[in-house]
Write a protein that holds these residues in place. Structure first.
Motif, PDB file in Angstrom:
ATOM      1  N   PHE A  80       1.063   8.319 -18.338  1.00  0.00           N
ATOM      2  CA  PHE A  80       1.403   8.496 -16.787  1.00  0.00           C
ATOM      3  C   PHE A  80       2.523   7.821 -16.382  1.00  0.00           C
ATOM      4  N   GLU A  81       3.228   8.082 -15.576  1.00  0.00           N
ATOM      5  CA  GLU A  81       4.161   7.401 -14.946  1.00  0.00           C
ATOM      6  C   GLU A  81       4.342   6.894 -13.510  1.00  0.00           C
ATOM      7  N   VAL A  82       4.808   5.715 -13.322  1.00  0.00           N
ATOM      8  CA  VAL A  82       4.943   5.088 -11.816  1.00  0.00           C
ATOM      9  C   VAL A  82       6.450   5.172 -11.679  1.00  0.00           C
ATOM     10  N   THR A  83       7.034   5.805 -10.616  1.00  0.00           N
ATOM     11  CA  THR A  83       8.099   5.869 -10.251  1.00  0.00           C
ATOM     12  C   THR A  83       8.571   5.018  -9.079  1.00  0.00           C
ATOM     13  N   LEU A  84       9.313   3.990  -8.922  1.00  0.00           N
ATOM     14  CA  LEU A  84       9.625   3.445  -7.942  1.00  0.00           C
ATOM     15  C   LEU A  84      10.821   3.706  -7.140  1.00  0.00           C
ATOM     16  N   LEU A  85      10.811   3.892  -5.793  1.00  0.00           N
ATOM     17  CA  LEU A  85      11.735   4.372  -5.058  1.00  0.00           C
ATOM     18  C   LEU A  85      12.139   2.925  -4.051  1.00  0.00           C
TER      19      LEU A  85
ATOM     20  N   PRO B 272      11.077  14.382  -9.689  1.00  0.00           N
ATOM     21  CA  PRO B 272      12.302  13.666 -10.074  1.00  0.00           C
ATOM     22  C   PRO B 272      13.568  14.476  -9.772  1.00  0.00           C
ATOM     23  N   GLN B 273      13.588  15.579  -9.680  1.00  0.00           N
ATOM     24  CA  GLN B 273      14.844  16.329  -9.533  1.00  0.00           C
ATOM     25  C   GLN B 273      15.088  16.365  -7.979  1.00  0.00           C
ATOM     26  N   THR B 274      14.126  16.068  -6.941  1.00  0.00           N
ATOM     27  CA  THR B 274      14.337  15.975  -5.664  1.00  0.00           C
ATOM     28  C   THR B 274      13.506  15.065  -4.966  1.00  0.00           C
ATOM     29  N   PRO B 275      13.799  13.799  -5.260  1.00  0.00           N
ATOM     30  CA  PRO B 275      13.058  12.421  -4.798  1.00  0.00           C
ATOM     31  C   PRO B 275      13.451  12.457  -3.371  1.00  0.00           C
ATOM     32  N   PRO B 276      12.297  12.035  -2.460  1.00  0.00           N
ATOM     33  CA  PRO B 276      12.248  11.910  -1.241  1.00  0.00           C
ATOM     34  C   PRO B 276      13.389  10.929  -0.827  1.00  0.00           C
ATOM     35  N   THR B 277      14.559  11.225  -0.123  1.00  0.00           N
ATOM     36  CA  THR B 277      15.788  10.427   0.174  1.00  0.00           C
ATOM     37  C   THR B 277      15.886  10.149   1.758  1.00  0.00           C
ATOM     38  N   SER B 278      14.924  10.393   2.309  1.00  0.00           N
ATOM     39  CA  SER B 278      15.011  10.295   3.826  1.00  0.00           C
ATOM     40  C   SER B 278      15.183   8.672   4.163  1.00  0.00           C
ATOM     41  N   PRO B 279      16.402   8.465   4.843  1.00  0.00           N
ATOM     42  CA  PRO B 279      16.749   6.954   5.508  1.00  0.00           C
ATOM     43  C   PRO B 279      15.506   6.417   6.009  1.00  0.00           C
ATOM     44  N   SER B 280      14.377   7.239   6.478  1.00  0.00           N
ATOM     45  CA  SER B 280      13.596   6.208   7.482  1.00  0.00           C
ATOM     46  C   SER B 280      12.225   6.034   6.645  1.00  0.00           C
ATOM     47  N   GLN B 281      12.268   6.745   5.392  1.00  0.00           N
ATOM     48  CA  GLN B 281      11.097   6.329   4.321  1.00  0.00           C
ATOM     49  C   GLN B 281      11.273   4.739   4.014  1.00  0.00           C
TER      50      GLN B 281
ATOM     51  N   ASN C  95       0.947  -1.270   0.080  1.00  0.00           N
ATOM     52  CA  ASN C  95      -0.025  -0.126   0.074  1.00  0.00           C
ATOM     53  C   ASN C  95       0.690   1.484  -0.060  1.00  0.00           C
ATOM     54  N   ARG C  96       2.146   1.256  -0.229  1.00  0.00           N
ATOM     55  CA  ARG C  96       2.811   2.315  -0.187  1.00  0.00           C
ATOM     56  C   ARG C  96       2.686   2.842  -1.785  1.00  0.00           C
ATOM     57  N   VAL C  97       1.591   3.573  -2.189  1.00  0.00           N
ATOM     58  CA  VAL C  97       1.600   4.031  -3.607  1.00  0.00           C
ATOM     59  C   VAL C  97       0.869   5.357  -3.147  1.00  0.00           C
ATOM     60  N   VAL C  98       1.655   6.246  -3.604  1.00  0.00           N
ATOM     61  CA  VAL C  98       1.262   7.825  -3.503  1.00  0.00           C
ATOM     62  C   VAL C  98       1.146   8.696  -5.002  1.00  0.00           C
ATOM     63  N   VAL C  99       0.723   9.664  -4.766  1.00  0.00           N
ATOM     64  CA  VAL C  99       0.479  10.664  -6.071  1.00  0.00           C
ATOM     65  C   VAL C  99       1.814  11.710  -6.179  1.00  0.00           C
ATOM     66  N   GLY C 100       2.332  11.595  -7.278  1.00  0.00           N
ATOM     67  CA  GLY C 100       3.358  12.572  -7.685  1.00  0.00           C
ATOM     68  C   GLY C 100       4.467  12.323  -6.991  1.00  0.00           C
ATOM     69  N   ILE C 101       5.585  12.873  -7.911  1.00  0.00           N
ATOM     70  CA  ILE C 101       7.108  13.097  -7.394  1.00  0.00           C
ATOM     71  C   ILE C 101       7.726  13.977  -8.221  1.00  0.00           C
TER      72      ILE C 101
ATOM     73  N   TYR D 257       5.399   6.053  -6.944  1.00  0.00           N
ATOM     74  CA  TYR D 257       4.937   7.396  -6.858  1.00  0.00           C
ATOM     75  C   TYR D 257       4.097   7.527  -8.231  1.00  0.00           C
ATOM     76  N   VAL D 258       2.924   7.838  -8.308  1.00  0.00           N
ATOM     77  CA  VAL D 258       2.117   8.119  -9.557  1.00  0.00           C
ATOM     78  C   VAL D 258       1.903   9.216 -10.179  1.00  0.00           C
ATOM     79  N   ALA D 259       2.062   9.713 -11.066  1.00  0.00           N
ATOM     80  CA  ALA D 259       1.781  11.113 -11.717  1.00  0.00           C
ATOM     81  C   ALA D 259       1.304  11.119 -13.075  1.00  0.00           C
ATOM     82  N   VAL D 260       0.298  11.838 -13.475  1.00  0.00           N
ATOM     83  CA  VAL D 260      -0.126  12.118 -14.886  1.00  0.00           C
ATOM     84  C   VAL D 260       0.871  13.085 -15.484  1.00  0.00           C
ATOM     85  N   ILE D 261       1.324  12.801 -16.564  1.00  0.00           N
ATOM     86  CA  ILE D 261       2.392  13.473 -17.044  1.00  0.00           C
ATOM     87  C   ILE D 261       2.217  14.247 -18.559  1.00  0.00           C
ATOM     88  N   ALA D 262       1.404  13.646 -19.112  1.00  0.00           N
ATOM     89  CA  ALA D 262       0.927  14.340 -20.545  1.00  0.00           C
ATOM     90  C   ALA D 262      -0.125  13.661 -21.348  1.00  0.00           C
TER      91      ALA D 262
END
Length: 194
Positions: free
Chosen positions: A67-72, A27-36, A19-25, A42-47
């Motif tokens: 749309f895109e799905v970005t995996l972290l 890409p220049q500043t992805p969340p990099t918190s070690p506690s994440q 269930n770790r599916v969220v909207v938007g990211i 991350y799902v975003a409509v792109i064009a």
């Protein structure tokens, strides 16, 4: 495209994401918190891309919503992270490719993916998808989707026609030949009954 059906489909069909599916990211500043907790999608409509109009007396275009799905992923062990990426990619394909995100849309198709970044702690991988729909209705009984259709809907109903025929022959010798002479040879009317 409504994003909610895609989010629900990923949450229901991708158990590895827990269930770790969220909207938007960004890409220049992805969340990099070690506690994440990872993995995260991350799902975003792109064009949207539009084809040319295919109708002559109406408007009918195919619209491709992308749309895109970005995996972290955690990259503490890079080899394990890349193996996990392959498994998650396959899980995303099973969840999305062929899924219809709405009644007007064709099934979702895969459009490719790419590595965004990899470092000692995180992997960021982007997968692109699309689904197409038609802009412009097929029947006049459907709601208007374009200005042209709204304009046509505002016209009065067709109730009948009167046709007046001025035949070219026999032509009046006093007028330029050939051409109608200005005398009506035939008149008829027709009414439309509903």
């Amino acid at each position: 495209m409504h994003i909610t059906p895609i989010l629900k489909q990923l949450r229901d069909q991708c158990p590895s994401l827990a269930n770790r599916v969220v909207v938007g990211i960004d890409p220049q500043t992805p969340p990099t918190s070690p506690s994440q907790p990872t993995p995260v999608a991350y799902v975003a409509v792109i064009a949207d891309l539009a084809s040319k109009n295919t109708a002559q007396n109406a408007f009918r275009q195919t619209i491709r919503d992308r749309f895109e799905v970005t995996l972290l992923l955690d990259a503490t062990d890079a080899a394990l992270a890349l193996d996990q990426l392959q498994r998650l990619r396959a899980e995303l394909w099973r969840a999305l490719v062929g899924f219809k995100p709405g009644g007007d849309y064709d099934a979702i198709e895969y459009d490719g993916g790419e590595l965004v970044s990899i470092n000692a702690s995180r992997v960021l991988y982007r997968l692109r998808f699309f689904a197409e729909f038609q802009l412009g209705r097929n029947r006049s009984s459907e709601p208007a989707e374009t200005w042209h259709e709204r304009e046509l809907d505002g016209l009065p109903s067709f109730t009948g026609v009167t046709v007046r025929v001025d035949a070219i022959d026999p032509a009046d010798p006093n007028l330029k030949r050939p051409g109608p002479d200005g005398r009506l040879e035939l008149t008829f009317s027709g009414d439309v009954k509903q």
